[in-house]
Design an enzyme around this catalytic site. Structure first.
Site, PDB file in Angstrom:
ATOM      1  N   HIS A 427     -14.852  -6.199  13.215  1.00 32.84           N
ATOM      2  CA  HIS A 427     -14.738  -4.437  13.282  1.00 32.84           C
ATOM      3  C   HIS A 427     -14.348  -4.111  11.767  1.00 32.84           C
ATOM      4  O   HIS A 427     -14.560  -3.621  11.268  1.00 32.84           O
ATOM      5  CB  HIS A 427     -14.084  -4.316  14.420  1.00 32.84           C
ATOM      6  CG  HIS A 427     -13.462  -2.602  14.277  1.00 32.84           C
ATOM      7  ND1 HIS A 427     -12.898  -1.240  14.034  1.00 32.84           N
ATOM      8  CD2 HIS A 427     -15.302  -1.367  15.219  1.00 32.84           C
ATOM      9  CE1 HIS A 427     -13.216  -0.369  14.180  1.00 32.84           C
ATOM     10  NE2 HIS A 427     -14.349  -0.659  14.135  1.00 32.84           N
ATOM     11  N   CYS A 803     -30.836  -8.178   8.316  1.00 30.92           N
ATOM     12  CA  CYS A 803     -29.945  -7.288   8.191  1.00 30.92           C
ATOM     13  C   CYS A 803     -28.647  -7.357   8.239  1.00 30.92           C
ATOM     14  O   CYS A 803     -27.366  -6.867   8.660  1.00 30.92           O
ATOM     15  CB  CYS A 803     -29.661  -5.810   8.992  1.00 30.92           C
ATOM     16  SG  CYS A 803     -30.196  -6.151  10.767  1.00 30.92           S
TER      17      CYS A 803
HETATM   18  C1  PEP Z   1     -25.959  -8.401  13.290  1.00 27.87           C
HETATM   19  O1  PEP Z   1     -25.791  -9.069  14.465  1.00 27.87           O
HETATM   20  O2  PEP Z   1     -25.887  -9.210  11.869  1.00 27.87           O
HETATM   21  C2  PEP Z   1     -25.922  -7.684  12.992  1.00 27.87           C
HETATM   22  C3  PEP Z   1     -26.166  -7.099  11.940  1.00 27.87           C
HETATM   23  O3  PEP Z   1     -25.653  -6.079  14.217  1.00 27.87           O
HETATM   24  P1  PEP Z   1     -23.872  -6.443  14.067  1.00 27.87           P
HETATM   25  O4  PEP Z   1     -23.260  -7.059  13.148  1.00 27.87           O
HETATM   26  O5  PEP Z   1     -23.565  -5.117  14.405  1.00 27.87           O
HETATM   27  O6  PEP Z   1     -23.696  -6.751  15.455  1.00 27.87           O
END
Ligand code: PEP
Ligand code: MG
Length: 855
Positions: A427, A803
């Site tokens: 986080h 992403c």
């Molecule tokens: C991921 O899991 O790569 C992602 C981009 O989502 P988050 O980091 O919000 O879980």
């Protein structure tokens, strides 16, 4: 010695000298000779020759000495392939003996000659014969007694008189330098700088051009045309009368002159204007012909300039950008080459403040470098305290075990964040990067005592709330006190480089942006869209967090509907802002994916607060939190699972997106929103969510009488989704790989806990790198390839992207580009880094391999 022997050769214009066989220094000297610069006579020994010397096979030293005449006075310098790999220190004044002492006494005066001889004896004894330096401790430092003492000490220790034969001296120097290159420390040091295990060493033997003498100006120094700190044009360097080597640069700086005229003190320009002009001209010539800003080492002997050596001028990251841009703008190098002269990661240093690299560092703890930049401030241990500090205009550093939604306000108020737990995708790390806030997570070497509000170091020091510390998020260090910082520098040179990079970039670069502020940064860096908007992050703000919790807490459908009704206008307003800022560029909105634990109060105080906000008895809140608690929240009720079991949530979000689409399209370009379903593992999930979203779209169209289009896609972040991409793709316009979760699930490695042992794993070579940082192209990468292949086979027009955090990592971008992804999406501040990395990937194959580093 043969003049054109590829093993040992005179450095002439045509000699067969190559960087790969003789090293960068030898090659550079040859280039200087070709420019007709006044380089003293030099002989180059190839890697092979030096290898043989280290093995005890000496070359014919007399033949080697022949070009230097009957009474040579020489220096030997290392010449590794890449000058950054270092090498043994240069040895000056080889050939110094009683006869030379007598001759030099005439030429430069007895005092200077005696000093030179005495110093050479010490250097030879310590660095060549490896005698204990203590042997010379009690001797006077200058005068005849110093020389006599040194000669006597040498004889005492070795049982032999100091060698008088230049050939003997030179052979010993060559042997000691060849062997030093093989030492373990030297090998490890250069390997750390990227040298291969079998990197060779060449040596150059050069006639000494003495910076000492009795007639006219005599001295030595270094010169370059730009500042190493900023890269701007400024003649820099030092010169010192009656000196050799780099004495002018010694710490005390006593007696050193500026080069160009300077209000702070005397300069070479005043002392010897002609020599100064000549040096400036030589540097200009080198810049033009060697196509690089160089630092030249020179001596002036009775007014006569000699150029002994030239190296690529040292430079900070911002200087590297300015120098490369200036070289391209002046037509010295093409733009594509300028783009390849800067390490993309170094751009981080320009985008954020940095600790002055030259300043002393009192490191009290080390963490994972989760968000680059540096800041100093007072330690605080709670979000509330951070807000209080902020209100008093006092910069503060927020220290937490780990952060959650309750800390968001505190993170906004703080200038940096450190956490005891967590990894690169936890986080604090994700939020820190989004805010451009320096952040170190998973800090080791410090005990976080939250109760007593203090940090305890391994060596027993204690840092309490209010004490000043500095966080260096670029390398994860926590430093005691306030460190000197360099400001961020997104100046004209940076902008020029970014514009050029865009022209070469052949993969899309989008930004992960959750808030209007993030989107503004993304726009500023000209991101081609938003690749991931984590909608749950829009509810980290305390005012909204409560409504979000209310919705999560609702047991009855009616209660949830009421909470959702309050969330709808908030979401709609958020999306309108994002669409407006992005001005028609694509915005990919991910439906809620809150691991529930991130939204539940973590302690009793939090629960009490929530009970008050929801007008519920504390016991009810506690029970409900317990009921919602999961053993493994990252694998629990999150992502699409929430959407399937509480479909009203996604209905509300889809409506907010569509209504915002219509609103934002009123004034500007028509918006085509992208809606992404998170944590999918089965085709049926997609079918079910798609059906409802299509229904919401139809309803909004009907209600408003207006039309719009949208694209629905799937986030591939479970291994199963990658494997089943063939059956998911027909229902999705795009697949975006969430490599944070995909890495977590492929390795079975918690992204929040890996920080505890990751450095040990990397240190022991279990993993080559932290896979949350650099994409594991073998394992996770194979899933990406399978997903891409099966997805595209089922739907050839499928858009593919990444992403996860890897989207901003140069090596990972290379992989995505090879696999044929359409774009990568990363934190807004990493957009320039990603763009330059992508541009380099396109350009590099056409460039000579690192030719200019060895100029
Ligand atoms: C991921 O899991 O790569 C992602 C981009 O989502 P988050 O980091 O919000 O879980
Ligand atoms: Mg994820």
């Amino acid at each position: 010695m043969q003049q054109d022997d590829p093993i040992i050769t005179l450095v002439t214009e045509t000699a067969p000298i190559k960087t790969e066989t003789h090293g960068g220094r030898a090659k550079c000297l040859q280039r200087l000779v070709r420019l007709s610069l006044p380089v003293p006579l030099t002989v180059a020994l190839s890697f092979r020759a030096v290898h043989d010397i280290a093995e005890g096979r000496m070359p014919d030293i007399r033949a080697l000495l022949k070009p230097f005449g009957a009474h040579p006075l020489l220096c030997v310098r290392p010449s590794s392939e890449d000058p950054d790999w270092g090498g043994p220190s240069a040895v000056l004044n080889i050939g110094m003996n009683d006869a030379m002492h007598a001759a030099l006494s005439e030429r430069i005066g007895i005092e200077a000659a005696t000093r030179l001889y005495g110093r050479f004896v010490r250097t030879y004894a310590i660095h060549v014969e490896r005698l204990d330096p203590d042997v010379f401790d009690d001797l006077p430092m200058s005068g005849p007694a110093a020389l006599e003492g040194a000669l006597a000490a040498y004889q005492d220790e070795t049982d032999e008189p100091f060698p008088q034969d230049a050939a003997v001296q030179l052979a010993a120097v060559l042997k000691s330098m060849a062997r030093a290159w093989r030492g373990t420390t030297a090998r490890l040091l250069r390997q750390a700088k990227g040298a291969p295990a079998d990197a060779g060493l060449g040596l150059v033997v050069q006639e000494m051009a003495l910076g000492l003498g009795k007639g006219g100006v005599c001295g030595s120094g270094v010169i370059q045309l730009v500042s190493s700190g900023t890269g701007r044009l400024r003649i820099t360097g030092r010169y010192m009368n009656q000196s050799q080597g780099r004495e002018a640069l010694q710490d005390s700086g006593e007696g050193a002159l500026y080069l160009a005229r300077d209000a702070r003190g005397p300069s070479l320009q005043d002392l010897a204007p002609e020599a100064f002009e000549q040096l400036v001209e030589y540097c200009g010539l080198m810049r033009f012909r060697l196509r690089e800003e160089m630092q030249a080492e020179f001596t002036i002997e009775n007014g006569q300039v000699h150029v002994l050596d030239a190296l690529r001028a040292q430079r900070s990251s911002r200087a590297a950008v300015r120098i490369a841009v200036a070289l391209a703008e002046d037509g010295v190098i093409p733009r594509d080459e300028a783009l390849c002269r800067v390490d993309p990661r170094a751009l981080n240093e320009m985008l954020h403040r940095q600790v002055d690299p030259m300043a002393p560092r009192d490191v009290i703890g080390k963490g994972i470098a989760a968000s680059p930049g540096a800041a100093s401030g007072k330690l605080v241990f709670s979000a509330l305290a951070a807000q209080a500090c902020h209100a008093r205009d006092e910069p503060c550093i927020l220290a937490r075990r780990e952060t959650g939604p309750e800390d968001i306000r505190g993170m906004h108020a703080a200038v940096a964040v450190i956490t005891e737990r967590g990894g690169i995708t936890s986080h604090a790390a994700v939020i820190g990067r989004g805010l451009g806030l320096p952040c170190a997570v998973g800090v080791t070497g410090l005990i976080f005592d939250m109760k007593e509000q203090l940090l305890r170091t391994r060596d027993g020091r204690v840092f309490r709330a209010g004490d000043i510390v500095t966080v260096d998020g670029t390398n994860g260090d926590i430093l005691a006190g306030e460190a000197p910082l360099h400001e961020a520098a997104q100046d004209d040179a940076f902008q020029a480089m970014m514009t050029w990079a865009e022209e070469y970039c052949d993969i899309g670069i989008r930004a992960n942006a959750d808030t209007p502020a993030d989107a503004e940064v993304a726009r500023r860096f000209n991101a081609q869209g938003i690749g991931l908007c984590r909608t749950e992050h829009m509810f980290f703000d305390p005012g909204r967090l409560t409504v979000m919790r209310e919705m999560i807490f609702a047991r009855e459908g009616a209660d949830r509907a009421a909470a959702l009704e309050r969330l709808l206008p908030m979401q709609r307003a958020d999306f309108i802002k994002l669409f407006n800022i992005m001005q028609g560029r694509p915005v990919c909105i991910r439906l809620f994916d809150p691991p529930l634990h991130e939204f539940l109060p973590a302690d009793r105080a939090g629960m009490r607060e929530l009970a008050e906000a929801l007008s519920m008895p504390l016991s009810d809140v506690t029970r409900r939190v317990e009921a919602l608690s999961e053993y493994n929240p990252m694998l629990g009720m999150r992502g699409v699972r929430l959407g399937i079991t509480m479909p009203e949530i996604y209905d509300m979000q889809a409506r907010a997106i569509f209504e915002a689409t219509l609103e934002a399209s009123r004034n500007g370009a028509p918006v085509v929103p992208e809606i992404m379903i998170p944590l999918v593992s089965a085709k049926r999930e997609v079918e079910m969510v798609k059906k409802r979203i299509d229904a919401v779209a139809a309803a909004v169209k009907m209600e408003t009488g207006r039309d719009f289009t949208y694209r629905l896609g799937v986030m591939v972040e479970t291994p199963r989704a990658a494997l089943r991409a063939g059956e998911i793709a027909p229902h999705a316009a795009f697949l975006s790989f969430g490599t944070n979760d995909l890495t977590q699930m492929t390795y079975g490695l918690s992204r929040d806990d890996a920080g505890k042992f990751m450095s040990e794993y990397v240190k022991q070579g279990v993993y080559r790198e932290d896979p949350f940082h650099t994409l594991d192209t073998e394992g996770v990468g194979e899933l990406l390839m399978i997903g891409a292949e099966r997805g595209r086979a089922a739907r050839p027009d499928l858009t593919l992207s990444i992403c996860g955090e890897h989207g901003g990592n140069a090596e990972s971008i290379a992989f995505c580009r090879d696999v044929g992804f359409d774009y990568v999406s990363c934190s807004p501040f990493r957009v320039p880094v990603a763009r330059l990395a992508a541009a380099q990937l396109r350009i590099r194959p056409t460039l000579p391999p690192r030719a200019l580093k060895t100029s």
